[in-house]
Scaffold this motif. Sequence first.
Motif, short mmCIF file in Angstrom:
data_model
loop_
_atom_site.label_atom_id
_atom_site.label_comp_id
_atom_site.label_asym_id
_atom_site.label_seq_id
_atom_site.Cartn_x
_atom_site.Cartn_y
_atom_site.Cartn_z
N PHE A 52 26.30 41.30 39.64
CA PHE A 52 26.71 40.68 40.90
C PHE A 52 27.91 41.45 41.45
O PHE A 52 28.64 42.11 40.70
N THR A 53 28.09 41.36 42.74
CA THR A 53 29.21 42.03 43.40
C THR A 53 30.20 40.98 43.89
O THR A 53 29.83 40.11 44.70
N ALA A 54 31.43 41.04 43.40
CA ALA A 54 32.43 40.05 43.77
C ALA A 54 32.73 40.11 45.25
O ALA A 54 32.85 41.20 45.84
N GLY A 55 32.88 38.95 45.87
CA GLY A 55 33.22 38.88 47.28
C GLY A 55 34.69 38.64 47.52
O GLY A 55 35.20 38.85 48.62
N LEU A 56 35.41 38.18 46.45
CA LEU A 56 36.82 37.87 46.55
C LEU A 56 37.59 38.57 45.43
O LEU A 56 37.06 38.73 44.32
N SER A 57 38.80 38.97 45.70
CA SER A 57 39.69 39.52 44.68
C SER A 57 40.54 38.38 44.14
O SER A 57 41.64 38.11 44.65
N ARG A 58 40.04 37.71 43.13
CA ARG A 58 40.71 36.54 42.57
C ARG A 58 40.39 36.41 41.09
O ARG A 58 39.61 37.18 40.53
N LEU A 59 40.96 35.37 40.46
CA LEU A 59 40.63 35.05 39.08
C LEU A 59 39.29 34.33 39.02
O LEU A 59 39.03 33.43 39.83
N LEU A 60 38.46 34.72 38.05
CA LEU A 60 37.19 34.02 37.84
C LEU A 60 37.49 32.66 37.22
O LEU A 60 38.14 32.57 36.18
N HIS A 61 37.03 31.60 37.86
CA HIS A 61 37.29 30.25 37.37
C HIS A 61 36.20 29.78 36.41
O HIS A 61 36.48 29.43 35.27
N LEU A 122 38.77 39.59 39.17
CA LEU A 122 37.69 40.39 39.75
C LEU A 122 38.15 40.98 41.08
O LEU A 122 38.99 40.41 41.77
N THR A 123 37.59 42.13 41.43
CA THR A 123 37.96 42.84 42.65
C THR A 123 36.81 42.81 43.63
O THR A 123 35.68 43.15 43.27
N ALA A 124 37.08 42.39 44.86
CA ALA A 124 36.04 42.33 45.89
C ALA A 124 35.39 43.69 46.07
O ALA A 124 36.06 44.73 46.13
N GLY A 125 34.05 43.68 46.15
CA GLY A 125 33.30 44.91 46.34
C GLY A 125 32.91 45.61 45.06
O GLY A 125 32.09 46.54 45.08
N GLN A 126 33.46 45.17 43.92
CA GLN A 126 33.11 45.77 42.62
C GLN A 126 31.96 45.00 41.99
O GLN A 126 31.87 43.78 42.10
N MET A 127 31.08 45.74 41.31
CA MET A 127 29.94 45.10 40.63
C MET A 127 30.31 44.78 39.18
O MET A 127 30.91 45.59 38.47
N TYR A 128 29.92 43.58 38.77
CA TYR A 128 30.13 43.11 37.40
C TYR A 128 28.79 42.58 36.87
O TYR A 128 27.79 42.56 37.60
#
Length: 217
Positions: A52-61, A122-128
């Motif tokens: 998946f590709t993160a949409g937000l640069s935040r902590l994963l809850h 997680l960083t927005a736009g990066q795939m995890y």
Amino acid sequence: MKTSRIVVMLAVCLLGAATSQAAVVLDQFMDDEDWVGNAFIGRIFSMRGQTFTAGLSRLLHHVDIGNTGGSALPPESAPVVEIWTTTAGLPGPTVLGSVTSPNPIPWRGWLSVDFLALGIGLTAGQMYAIVLYPATQGSYVTVGVQFDPPDLYGPGEFCSYDSEVGWVHGFSLGGPTGDMQFRTYMQVGPTVPAPGAVVLGTLGAGLVGWLRRRRTV
């Protein structure tokens, strides 16, 4: 006595008003329940995952994993759920965090797995990748997979770990593709006192101390 109580109540109210409250927001998901089949995790395919590709640069809850297809291959195990980095659209090489769930993914339901304590940013736009495997050796984990249409979630896909060739796209090498039922939630705004709250709290404590010295409390 009455004056001191008013001062304390005012300080508490101001402190609460100036505190930044955390919020949890849904970021990425594929929770469609039409034409959902199942993928079994264990033995030959010892791990399966969803990029998946993160949409937000935040902590994963937390992460939700679904199995609304409603079937399972016994013996059913609780899953180990991990967050990985990706290379060339497949999981690896780094495991960012791992959580062993105490419960299996329910039939026709969803399992929620908390990641906040691990502090995974997680960083927005990066795939995890969300990677699953059985917590109990010799057993299976069953997860729901949407395979019609095969690419309902665009910025990622279902993938499998083949013991002979490693990570592959879809169910198997050259096999059908799809998307795992998942949701990722991010924490927005940590619960920490704002600078104004610290000042107000200090003033309130000082005022109460002054009143005590005047023998009014």
